[in-house]
Design a protein around this motif. Structure first.
Motif, mmCIF file in Angstrom:
data_model
loop_
_atom_site.group_PDB
_atom_site.id
_atom_site.type_symbol
_atom_site.label_atom_id
_atom_site.label_comp_id
_atom_site.label_asym_id
_atom_site.label_seq_id
_atom_site.Cartn_x
_atom_site.Cartn_y
_atom_site.Cartn_z
ATOM 1 N N HIS A 3 76.512 113.940 -3.819
ATOM 2 C CA HIS A 3 77.713 112.898 -3.893
ATOM 3 C C HIS A 3 78.529 112.903 -2.491
ATOM 4 O O HIS A 3 79.110 111.920 -2.384
ATOM 5 N N ASP A 4 78.670 113.956 -1.876
ATOM 6 C CA ASP A 4 79.209 113.886 -0.591
ATOM 7 C C ASP A 4 78.785 113.233 0.561
ATOM 8 O O ASP A 4 79.227 112.946 1.278
ATOM 9 N N LEU A 5 77.180 113.306 0.194
ATOM 10 C CA LEU A 5 76.776 112.486 1.470
ATOM 11 C C LEU A 5 77.028 111.014 1.499
ATOM 12 O O LEU A 5 77.109 110.367 0.337
ATOM 13 N N PRO A 6 76.842 110.492 2.653
ATOM 14 C CA PRO A 6 77.153 108.936 2.829
ATOM 15 C C PRO A 6 75.921 108.419 2.051
ATOM 16 O O PRO A 6 74.795 108.787 1.907
ATOM 17 N N GLU A 7 76.440 107.071 1.361
ATOM 18 C CA GLU A 7 75.445 106.407 0.580
ATOM 19 C C GLU A 7 74.001 106.248 1.155
ATOM 20 O O GLU A 7 72.946 106.247 0.629
#
Length: 133
Positions: free
Chosen positions: A60-64
Motif C-alpha cells: 500500500h506504500d507503493l505508488p498506485e
C-alpha cells in the motif's frame, strides 16, 4: 477464487488460480478480465491473512502506478518465500529443523504437526517446480 488459501498453500497457488480464471475467461469468449481487477481481488484475498500484514503495508506504500498485477505477483511471492525462510530458520534455531533431532511422541499433536510439515514441504516443492515451467 472464493476458496480461502489454506495454511499449507503458497501464494503461488493463489496466483495460479487467478491466471487460470483469466485464461478460462479468454478461452470462453467472455469479457477479458483486466489486470487491475485481478490485482484488486488478489490483494483483497491476501488481506485476510495476518501473516502478510507487513508485506501488505509495503504494498500500500507503493505508488498506485506501480501496483500492477505483475508487481503484485512478484511482491507477494517474495513475501511468502521470506516468511517460509524465517519459519525454517526459527525451527532450525530451536532444534526442529531436522527430523533426526525430533523426539518421537505418539500423540495427536505430534502426528498433526508432522502432517502439516509434510504439506508445507510438498507445497514448497510444487512452487519450485511451477517456477521452472
Amino acid at each position: 477464487l472464493l476458496t480461502p488459501l489454506k495454511p499449507e498453500e503458497t501464494v503461488a497457488t493463489l496466483i495460479r488460480r487467478y491466471k487460470k480464471v483469466k485464461m478460462t475467461a479468454s478461452w470462453n469468449g467472455a469479457h477479458r478480465i483486466a489486470d487491475r481487477h485481478l490485482t484488486n481481488s488478489f490483494i483483497a484475498r491476501l488481506e485476510e491473512l495476518p501473516k502478510f500484514n507487513k508485506a501488505m503495508g509495503d504494498w500500500h506504500d507503493l505508488p498506485e502506478a506501480q501496483q500492477t498485477w505483475a508487481k503484485a505477483q512478484a511482491h507477494f511471492k517474495e513475501a511468502s518465500q521470506n516468511l517460509q525462510r524465517h519459519a525454517r530458520q526459527t525451527a532450525d534455531a530451536h532444534g526442529f529443523g531436522n527430523a533426526y533431532n525430533a523426539t518421537q511422541l505418539d500423540d495427536d499433536n505430534s502426528i498433526a504437526s508432522t502432517i502439516a510439515d509434510m504439506n508445507i514441504k510438498h507445497a514448497e516443492t510444487l512452487e519450485a517446480f511451477s517456477e521452472l515451467s
